[in-house]
Scaffold this active site. Sequence first.
Site, PDB file in Angstrom:
ATOM      1  N   GLY A  18       0.829  -1.366   0.235  1.00 20.77           N
ATOM      2  CA  GLY A  18      -0.032  -0.014   0.047  1.00 20.77           C
ATOM      3  C   GLY A  18       0.874   1.148  -0.470  1.00 20.77           C
ATOM      4  O   GLY A  18      -0.136   2.457   0.481  1.00 20.77           O
ATOM      5  N   SER A  19       1.599   1.302  -0.403  1.00 16.42           N
ATOM      6  CA  SER A  19       2.940   2.062  -0.367  1.00 16.42           C
ATOM      7  C   SER A  19       2.147   3.068  -1.436  1.00 16.42           C
ATOM      8  O   SER A  19       2.123   4.854  -1.360  1.00 16.42           O
ATOM      9  CB  SER A  19       4.317   2.225  -0.758  1.00 16.42           C
ATOM     10  OG  SER A  19       4.396   1.823  -2.247  1.00 16.42           O
ATOM     11  N   ARG A 105      -5.879  -7.822  -8.884  1.00 21.24           N
ATOM     12  CA  ARG A 105      -6.726  -9.231  -9.727  1.00 21.24           C
ATOM     13  C   ARG A 105      -7.096  -8.190 -10.723  1.00 21.24           C
ATOM     14  O   ARG A 105      -7.155  -7.168 -10.979  1.00 21.24           O
ATOM     15  CB  ARG A 105      -8.130  -9.202  -8.768  1.00 21.24           C
ATOM     16  CG  ARG A 105      -8.039  -9.280  -7.648  1.00 21.24           C
ATOM     17  CD  ARG A 105      -8.336 -10.883  -6.852  1.00 21.24           C
ATOM     18  NE  ARG A 105      -9.239 -11.597  -7.898  1.00 21.24           N
ATOM     19  CZ  ARG A 105      -9.751 -12.707  -8.348  1.00 21.24           C
ATOM     20  NH1 ARG A 105      -8.356 -13.692  -7.745  1.00 21.24           N
ATOM     21  NH2 ARG A 105     -10.899 -12.415  -8.321  1.00 21.24           N
ATOM     22  N   ILE A 106      -7.521  -9.213 -11.683  1.00 24.24           N
ATOM     23  CA  ILE A 106      -8.270  -8.863 -12.835  1.00 24.24           C
ATOM     24  C   ILE A 106      -9.023  -8.842 -12.686  1.00 24.24           C
ATOM     25  O   ILE A 106      -9.949  -9.614 -12.513  1.00 24.24           O
ATOM     26  CB  ILE A 106      -7.339 -10.034 -14.458  1.00 24.24           C
ATOM     27  CG1 ILE A 106      -6.444  -9.627 -14.140  1.00 24.24           C
ATOM     28  CG2 ILE A 106      -8.085  -9.438 -15.404  1.00 24.24           C
ATOM     29  CD1 ILE A 106      -5.742 -10.515 -15.402  1.00 24.24           C
ATOM     30  N   ASN A 121      -5.762   2.754 -12.605  1.00 20.55           N
ATOM     31  CA  ASN A 121      -4.169   1.869 -12.391  1.00 20.55           C
ATOM     32  C   ASN A 121      -3.593   2.668 -12.644  1.00 20.55           C
ATOM     33  O   ASN A 121      -2.779   3.324 -13.261  1.00 20.55           O
ATOM     34  CB  ASN A 121      -4.712   0.393 -13.031  1.00 20.55           C
ATOM     35  CG  ASN A 121      -3.837  -0.839 -12.702  1.00 20.55           C
ATOM     36  OD1 ASN A 121      -3.804  -0.805 -11.338  1.00 20.55           O
ATOM     37  ND2 ASN A 121      -3.233  -0.821 -13.472  1.00 20.55           N
ATOM     38  N   HIS A 123       1.084   0.933 -13.293  1.00 16.95           N
ATOM     39  CA  HIS A 123       1.372  -0.173 -13.975  1.00 16.95           C
ATOM     40  C   HIS A 123       2.999  -0.201 -14.069  1.00 16.95           C
ATOM     41  O   HIS A 123       3.509   1.044 -13.804  1.00 16.95           O
ATOM     42  CB  HIS A 123       1.177  -0.961 -15.168  1.00 16.95           C
ATOM     43  CG  HIS A 123       1.817  -2.209 -16.351  1.00 16.95           C
ATOM     44  ND1 HIS A 123       1.115  -3.044 -15.337  1.00 16.95           N
ATOM     45  CD2 HIS A 123       2.516  -2.567 -17.012  1.00 16.95           C
ATOM     46  CE1 HIS A 123       1.810  -4.186 -15.832  1.00 16.95           C
ATOM     47  NE2 HIS A 123       2.941  -3.331 -16.669  1.00 16.95           N
ATOM     48  N   GLU A 157      -9.645  -3.891 -22.072  1.00 21.07           N
ATOM     49  CA  GLU A 157      -7.872  -5.468 -22.232  1.00 21.07           C
ATOM     50  C   GLU A 157      -7.142  -4.652 -20.861  1.00 21.07           C
ATOM     51  O   GLU A 157      -7.006  -3.552 -20.719  1.00 21.07           O
ATOM     52  CB  GLU A 157      -7.577  -5.012 -23.481  1.00 21.07           C
ATOM     53  CG  GLU A 157      -7.097  -5.203 -24.106  1.00 21.07           C
ATOM     54  CD  GLU A 157      -5.641  -4.269 -26.074  1.00 21.07           C
ATOM     55  OE1 GLU A 157      -4.889  -5.540 -25.570  1.00 21.07           O
ATOM     56  OE2 GLU A 157      -6.321  -4.459 -26.005  1.00 21.07           O
ATOM     57  N   LEU A 158      -6.110  -5.893 -20.044  1.00 22.97           N
ATOM     58  CA  LEU A 158      -5.620  -5.553 -19.606  1.00 22.97           C
ATOM     59  C   LEU A 158      -4.046  -4.280 -19.749  1.00 22.97           C
ATOM     60  O   LEU A 158      -3.688  -4.658 -20.930  1.00 22.97           O
ATOM     61  CB  LEU A 158      -4.735  -7.192 -19.428  1.00 22.97           C
ATOM     62  CG  LEU A 158      -3.723  -6.973 -18.253  1.00 22.97           C
ATOM     63  CD1 LEU A 158      -4.403  -6.707 -16.990  1.00 22.97           C
ATOM     64  CD2 LEU A 158      -2.797  -8.648 -18.070  1.00 22.97           C
ATOM     65  N   GLU A 188       6.501   5.997  -8.726  1.00 22.90           N
ATOM     66  CA  GLU A 188       4.821   6.006  -8.562  1.00 22.90           C
ATOM     67  C   GLU A 188       4.283   6.403  -7.543  1.00 22.90           C
ATOM     68  O   GLU A 188       3.451   7.275  -7.755  1.00 22.90           O
ATOM     69  CB  GLU A 188       4.743   4.782  -8.847  1.00 22.90           C
ATOM     70  CG  GLU A 188       5.370   3.325  -9.235  1.00 22.90           C
ATOM     71  CD  GLU A 188       4.735   1.911  -8.816  1.00 22.90           C
ATOM     72  OE1 GLU A 188       3.691   2.073  -8.393  1.00 22.90           O
ATOM     73  OE2 GLU A 188       5.986   0.943  -9.485  1.00 22.90           O
TER      74      GLU A 188
HETATM   75  C1  GRF Z   1       3.614  -1.286  -7.613  1.00 24.62           C
HETATM   76  O1  GRF Z   1       4.261  -1.280  -8.025  1.00 24.62           O
HETATM   77  C2  GRF Z   1       2.121  -1.028  -8.748  1.00 24.62           C
HETATM   78  O2  GRF Z   1       2.710  -0.665  -9.733  1.00 24.62           O
HETATM   79  C3  GRF Z   1       1.957  -2.192  -8.712  1.00 24.62           C
HETATM   80  O3  GRF Z   1       2.457  -2.951  -7.093  1.00 24.62           O
HETATM   81  C4  GRF Z   1       2.902  -2.225  -7.140  1.00 24.62           C
HETATM   82  C5  GRF Z   1       2.223  -2.529  -5.278  1.00 24.62           C
HETATM   83  O4  GRF Z   1       2.572  -1.947  -4.343  1.00 24.62           O
HETATM   84  N1  GRF Z   1       1.076  -3.163  -9.646  1.00 24.62           N
HETATM   85  P1  GRF Z   1       2.421  -0.673  -3.408  1.00 24.62           P
HETATM   86  O5  GRF Z   1       1.684  -1.876  -2.323  1.00 24.62           O
HETATM   87  O6  GRF Z   1       1.722   0.826  -3.400  1.00 24.62           O
HETATM   88  O7  GRF Z   1       3.560  -0.544  -2.446  1.00 24.62           O
END
Ligand code: GRF
Length: 206
Positions: A18-19, A105-106, A121, A123, A157-158, A188
């Site tokens: 959850g960062s 989860r998809i 999202n 990624h 689409e994913l 991120e």
């Molecule tokens: C992140 O790298 C995100 O891009 C990916 O999973 C990781 C989740 O990290 N989908 P966090 O739980 O937010 O720390």
Amino acid sequence: MQTKPHLQSIVILISGGGSNMAAIVRAAQKEAWDTHYGAQVVAVISNKPDAGGLRLAREHGISTAVLEHGAYGCRDDFDQALAAAVARYDQPNRPALVVLAGFMRILTPGFVAQHAGRLLNIHPSLLPAFTGLHTHQRAIDAGCKYAGATVHQVSAELDAGAILEQSVVPVMPGDTGQTLAARVLATEHTIYPRAIRNWLAAQARA
Ligand code: GRF
């Protein structure tokens, strides 16, 4: 935290540490998104009861809920329960913004369609390269000089919806999947809050 009825609800879905969620919550509080963008992070929902992010969310005063996907007979049942859990935070004529932050989860096309345009999202790759899993190791194996992360709208689409923000980091000699992931993850925490801010600002203008 009390939910204020006039604000745009933001619901964050997580599966792990959850960062990103914490970075979004911190930005929302520090930058007073309630005052400036009429929005509030109201809930964090995890599909895993042991997700570290749940404790972090509670420490920030955010309501949490757990929906264990294994407890549902099929993907559709889980997604319907998830949609109902999110809908609790909809405001009249103002459905919640749903932010996937390490939610592993998809989602079914039905869930995606129901939340179209308000489902984001992050990624950990420079999309459209490296959709799916193990993105950092795949970038290293492919000899990439740069890697990064992408915030995007979720489509059926994913990892293929409209791109909202990207960050770029160098791939360093000797990088492992872990060292590259850590470098990308730090970025991120900047681009996800920014993308959400921009989404909220665009809503306010619409
Ligand atoms: C992140 O790298 C995100 O891009 C990916 O999973 C990781 C989740 O990290 N989908 P966090 O739980 O937010 O720390």
